[in-house]
Design a protein around this motif. Sequence first.
Motif, PDB file in Angstrom:
ATOM      1  N   MET A 224       0.859  -1.190   0.000  1.00 44.79           N
ATOM      2  CA  MET A 224       0.000   0.000   0.000  1.00 44.79           C
ATOM      3  C   MET A 224       0.890   1.233   0.000  1.00 44.79           C
ATOM      4  SD  MET A 224      -2.834   1.057   2.839  1.00 44.79           S
ATOM      5  CE  MET A 224      -3.612  -0.553   2.638  1.00 44.79           C
ATOM      6  N   ASP A 225       0.582   2.206  -0.860  1.00 45.02           N
ATOM      7  CA  ASP A 225       1.393   3.413  -0.896  1.00 45.02           C
ATOM      8  C   ASP A 225       0.583   4.592  -0.360  1.00 45.02           C
ATOM      9  OD1 ASP A 225       0.993   3.645  -4.533  1.00 45.02           O
ATOM     10  OD2 ASP A 225      -0.411   4.082  -2.903  1.00 45.02           O
ATOM     11  N   ASN A 226       1.024   5.790  -0.670  1.00 50.35           N
ATOM     12  CA  ASN A 226       0.383   6.978  -0.110  1.00 50.35           C
ATOM     13  C   ASN A 226      -0.784   7.472  -0.935  1.00 50.35           C
ATOM     14  OD1 ASN A 226       2.295   6.869   1.839  1.00 50.35           O
ATOM     15  ND2 ASN A 226       3.344   8.755   1.282  1.00 50.35           N
ATOM     16  N   THR A 227      -1.258   6.661  -1.864  1.00 54.53           N
ATOM     17  CA  THR A 227      -2.411   7.069  -2.672  1.00 54.53           C
ATOM     18  C   THR A 227      -3.644   6.356  -2.190  1.00 54.53           C
ATOM     19  OG1 THR A 227      -2.017   5.319  -4.310  1.00 54.53           O
ATOM     20  CG2 THR A 227      -0.936   7.439  -4.676  1.00 54.53           C
TER      21      THR A 227
ATOM     22  N   LEU B 176      -8.527   7.823   6.461  1.00 56.35           N
ATOM     23  CA  LEU B 176      -7.137   8.256   6.401  1.00 56.35           C
ATOM     24  C   LEU B 176      -6.414   7.621   7.584  1.00 56.35           C
ATOM     25  CD1 LEU B 176      -4.856  10.092   5.287  1.00 56.35           C
ATOM     26  CD2 LEU B 176      -5.742  11.917   6.773  1.00 56.35           C
ATOM     27  N   VAL B 177      -5.371   6.844   7.300  1.00 62.13           N
ATOM     28  CA  VAL B 177      -4.598   6.159   8.337  1.00 62.13           C
ATOM     29  C   VAL B 177      -3.234   6.836   8.426  1.00 62.13           C
ATOM     30  CG1 VAL B 177      -3.622   3.972   9.112  1.00 62.13           C
ATOM     31  CG2 VAL B 177      -5.803   3.991   7.891  1.00 62.13           C
ATOM     32  N   VAL B 178      -2.880   7.302   9.626  1.00 59.88           N
ATOM     33  CA  VAL B 178      -1.639   8.064   9.809  1.00 59.88           C
ATOM     34  C   VAL B 178      -0.820   7.423  10.925  1.00 59.88           C
ATOM     35  CG1 VAL B 178      -0.635  10.348  10.126  1.00 59.88           C
ATOM     36  CG2 VAL B 178      -2.997  10.136   9.282  1.00 59.88           C
ATOM     37  N   ASP B 179       0.318   6.841  10.561  1.00 60.00           N
ATOM     38  CA  ASP B 179       1.200   6.231  11.561  1.00 60.00           C
ATOM     39  C   ASP B 179       2.587   6.150  10.968  1.00 60.00           C
ATOM     40  OD1 ASP B 179       2.524   4.388  13.429  1.00 60.00           O
ATOM     41  OD2 ASP B 179       0.506   4.017  14.185  1.00 60.00           O
ATOM     42  N   ASP B 180       3.621   6.508  11.742  1.00 58.82           N
ATOM     43  CA  ASP B 180       4.976   6.442  11.209  1.00 58.82           C
ATOM     44  C   ASP B 180       5.521   5.019  11.188  1.00 58.82           C
ATOM     45  OD1 ASP B 180       5.051   6.491  14.022  1.00 58.82           O
ATOM     46  OD2 ASP B 180       7.117   7.207  14.040  1.00 58.82           O
ATOM     47  N   GLU B 181       4.818   4.074  11.830  1.00 57.54           N
ATOM     48  CA  GLU B 181       5.154   2.652  11.692  1.00 57.54           C
ATOM     49  C   GLU B 181       4.501   2.157  10.406  1.00 57.54           C
ATOM     50  OE1 GLU B 181       4.756   0.129  15.209  1.00 57.54           O
ATOM     51  OE2 GLU B 181       4.344   1.942  16.363  1.00 57.54           O
ATOM     52  N   VAL B 182       5.284   2.087   9.354  1.00 55.13           N
ATOM     53  CA  VAL B 182       4.739   1.798   8.026  1.00 55.13           C
ATOM     54  C   VAL B 182       3.978   0.475   8.011  1.00 55.13           C
ATOM     55  CG1 VAL B 182       5.330   1.377   5.609  1.00 55.13           C
ATOM     56  CG2 VAL B 182       6.541   3.150   6.903  1.00 55.13           C
ATOM     57  N   GLY B 183       4.558  -0.548   8.636  1.00 58.34           N
ATOM     58  CA  GLY B 183       3.906  -1.856   8.640  1.00 58.34           C
ATOM     59  C   GLY B 183       2.554  -1.809   9.314  1.00 58.34           C
ATOM     60  N   LEU B 184       2.478  -1.157  10.466  1.00 59.63           N
ATOM     61  CA  LEU B 184       1.214  -1.070  11.192  1.00 59.63           C
ATOM     62  C   LEU B 184       0.187  -0.284  10.396  1.00 59.63           C
ATOM     63  CD1 LEU B 184      -0.489  -1.522  13.714  1.00 59.63           C
ATOM     64  CD2 LEU B 184       0.535   0.535  14.694  1.00 59.63           C
ATOM     65  N   ALA B 185       0.603   0.831   9.809  1.00 57.99           N
ATOM     66  CA  ALA B 185      -0.322   1.632   9.006  1.00 57.99           C
ATOM     67  C   ALA B 185      -0.892   0.817   7.861  1.00 57.99           C
ATOM     68  CB  ALA B 185       0.391   2.874   8.474  1.00 57.99           C
ATOM     69  N   ASN B 186      -0.038   0.028   7.214  1.00 54.56           N
ATOM     70  CA  ASN B 186      -0.503  -0.783   6.096  1.00 54.56           C
ATOM     71  C   ASN B 186      -1.450  -1.894   6.540  1.00 54.56           C
ATOM     72  OD1 ASN B 186       0.933   0.746   4.262  1.00 54.56           O
ATOM     73  ND2 ASN B 186       2.689  -0.639   4.195  1.00 54.56           N
ATOM     74  N   VAL B 187      -1.187  -2.472   7.712  1.00 51.89           N
ATOM     75  CA  VAL B 187      -2.081  -3.514   8.229  1.00 51.89           C
ATOM     76  C   VAL B 187      -3.466  -2.925   8.510  1.00 51.89           C
ATOM     77  CG1 VAL B 187      -2.564  -4.986  10.222  1.00 51.89           C
ATOM     78  CG2 VAL B 187      -0.297  -5.021   9.169  1.00 51.89           C
TER      79      VAL B 187
ATOM     80  N   GLY C 119      -4.736  -0.220   7.246  1.00 53.14           N
ATOM     81  CA  GLY C 119      -5.331   0.115   5.952  1.00 53.14           C
ATOM     82  C   GLY C 119      -5.903  -1.088   5.240  1.00 53.14           C
ATOM     83  N   SER C 120      -5.196  -2.220   5.299  1.00 51.19           N
ATOM     84  CA  SER C 120      -5.670  -3.440   4.638  1.00 51.19           C
ATOM     85  C   SER C 120      -6.979  -3.936   5.253  1.00 51.19           C
ATOM     86  CB  SER C 120      -4.608  -4.535   4.729  1.00 51.19           C
ATOM     87  OG  SER C 120      -3.445  -4.174   4.021  1.00 51.19           O
ATOM     88  N   TYR C 121      -7.054  -3.900   6.581  1.00 57.21           N
ATOM     89  CA  TYR C 121      -8.294  -4.328   7.248  1.00 57.21           C
ATOM     90  C   TYR C 121      -9.467  -3.429   6.856  1.00 57.21           C
ATOM     91  CZ  TYR C 121      -6.551  -8.033  10.301  1.00 57.21           C
ATOM     92  OH  TYR C 121      -6.055  -9.227  10.786  1.00 57.21           O
TER      93      TYR C 121
ATOM     94  N   PRO D 228      -6.535  -5.256  15.116  1.00 59.22           N
ATOM     95  CA  PRO D 228      -7.085  -4.455  14.017  1.00 59.22           C
ATOM     96  C   PRO D 228      -8.571  -4.711  13.776  1.00 59.22           C
ATOM     97  CG  PRO D 228      -4.961  -5.370  13.392  1.00 59.22           C
ATOM     98  CD  PRO D 228      -5.336  -6.017  14.689  1.00 59.22           C
ATOM     99  N   ARG D 229      -9.016  -5.963  13.986  1.00 58.54           N
ATOM    100  CA  ARG D 229     -10.445  -6.249  13.798  1.00 58.54           C
ATOM    101  C   ARG D 229     -11.292  -5.453  14.783  1.00 58.54           C
ATOM    102  NH1 ARG D 229      -8.211 -11.432  13.185  1.00 58.54           N
ATOM    103  NH2 ARG D 229      -8.504 -12.324  11.098  1.00 58.54           N
ATOM    104  N   GLU D 230     -10.797  -5.346  16.024  1.00 57.91           N
ATOM    105  CA  GLU D 230     -11.531  -4.594  17.045  1.00 57.91           C
ATOM    106  C   GLU D 230     -11.549  -3.109  16.695  1.00 57.91           C
ATOM    107  OE1 GLU D 230     -10.673  -3.662  21.629  1.00 57.91           O
ATOM    108  OE2 GLU D 230     -10.914  -5.797  21.182  1.00 57.91           O
ATOM    109  N   LEU D 231     -10.438  -2.607  16.191  1.00 59.34           N
ATOM    110  CA  LEU D 231     -10.377  -1.210  15.768  1.00 59.34           C
ATOM    111  C   LEU D 231     -11.401  -0.939  14.678  1.00 59.34           C
ATOM    112  CD1 LEU D 231      -9.090   1.624  15.615  1.00 59.34           C
ATOM    113  CD2 LEU D 231      -7.405   0.650  14.017  1.00 59.34           C
ATOM    114  N   VAL D 232     -11.463  -1.814  13.679  1.00 62.42           N
ATOM    115  CA  VAL D 232     -12.407  -1.635  12.580  1.00 62.42           C
ATOM    116  C   VAL D 232     -13.844  -1.704  13.095  1.00 62.42           C
ATOM    117  CG1 VAL D 232     -13.277  -2.629  10.422  1.00 62.42           C
ATOM    118  CG2 VAL D 232     -10.813  -2.463  10.814  1.00 62.42           C
ATOM    119  N   ALA D 233     -14.112  -2.596  14.048  1.00 69.64           N
ATOM    120  CA  ALA D 233     -15.457  -2.702  14.618  1.00 69.64           C
ATOM    121  C   ALA D 233     -15.847  -1.399  15.313  1.00 69.64           C
ATOM    122  CB  ALA D 233     -15.529  -3.868  15.594  1.00 69.64           C
TER     123      ALA D 233
END
Length: 250
Positions: free
Chosen positions: A1-4, A17-28, A30-32, A117-122
Motif C-alpha cells: 500500500m502506498d500513499n495514494t 485516512l490512516v496516519v502512523d509512522d510505523e509503516v507496517g502497522l499503518a498498512n495492516v 489500511g488493509s483491514y 485491528p479487527r476490534e479497531l475496525v469494529a
Amino acid sequence: MDNTAAPAGPGSGFRALVVDDEVGLANVVGSYLEREQFEVTVCHTGTDAVLRAREVDPDVVVLDLGLPGIDGVEVCRQLRVFSDAYVVMLTARDSETDTIVGLSVGADDYVTKPFNPRELVARIRAMLRRPRTVTSPADIARRTPPPTAPPRVFGELSIDIERREVTLGNTSIALTRTQFDILAALSARPGVVFTRPQIIETVWGDSWVGNAHLVDVHVGHLRRKLGDDPAEPRFVQTIRGVGYRMGTGG
C-alpha cells in the motif's frame, strides 16, 4: 500500500485516512479497512496527514499520537479547523493524561497499542453508524425528528437537532460531533438520568469497548463550551454515582 487512495470496492462509501509512522502497522490497518470496503489513504507524517485530509475529505482518521515533527495532537487540532471527520487516536502510552490531551483537541476515541485491528475496525464501524442512514418510514419516525420540529430550548440554550446547531443567547456554539450527540441524547429526555453506559450505547454504539471515563471527558469539554459551572451546572447536570441529566437552564 502506498500513499495514494485505494480504489473503492463495491458498496463502499466511507473514506479513511490512516496516519502512523510505523509503516507496517499503518498498512495492516489500511488493509483491514479495505477489506471492509473503505476507500483508504495511508501516510506517515503529521504534515502529510493534514495535506491529505484536505484532499480526500475522510469520514474517519486513524491517527497515531506519537508522530515525528507535527505530532498527533497538533494534527488533530489542525484537522478540527476544517474537518468534522471522526478521529481515533492510537497511542503507545496508556496514561490518562495522554487520553485527555487527545480528546481535548477533538478526538472521538482512542486505542492503546498493541491492539487488534479487527476490534479497531469494529469500533470505527460503530462510530459511523451514529448518523444512521434512514431507509424506511419506521426508521424516520424512530431516528429523526419531524422536519418541523422546533429547537429544544433550555433557558438561554437552544438546540436545533435537525440543523445540528447550538446557540447560547445570541452566540453560536461550535461543538464536535461527539459533544453534540451527547447533548442531543440528554436533551431528548430532560430530567431523565442517563448512566454512562447508556450514553456510550446511544452515542458510540453498543459494540464500543473502552473506559466509561471517556464520557466524563467529553462532558467536561461540552460544559466549558456552554459556560456551565461544574459545581452548579444549569444544563448538563451530574447525578453523583449514576450519570448525567439535562437541566432546565434556569
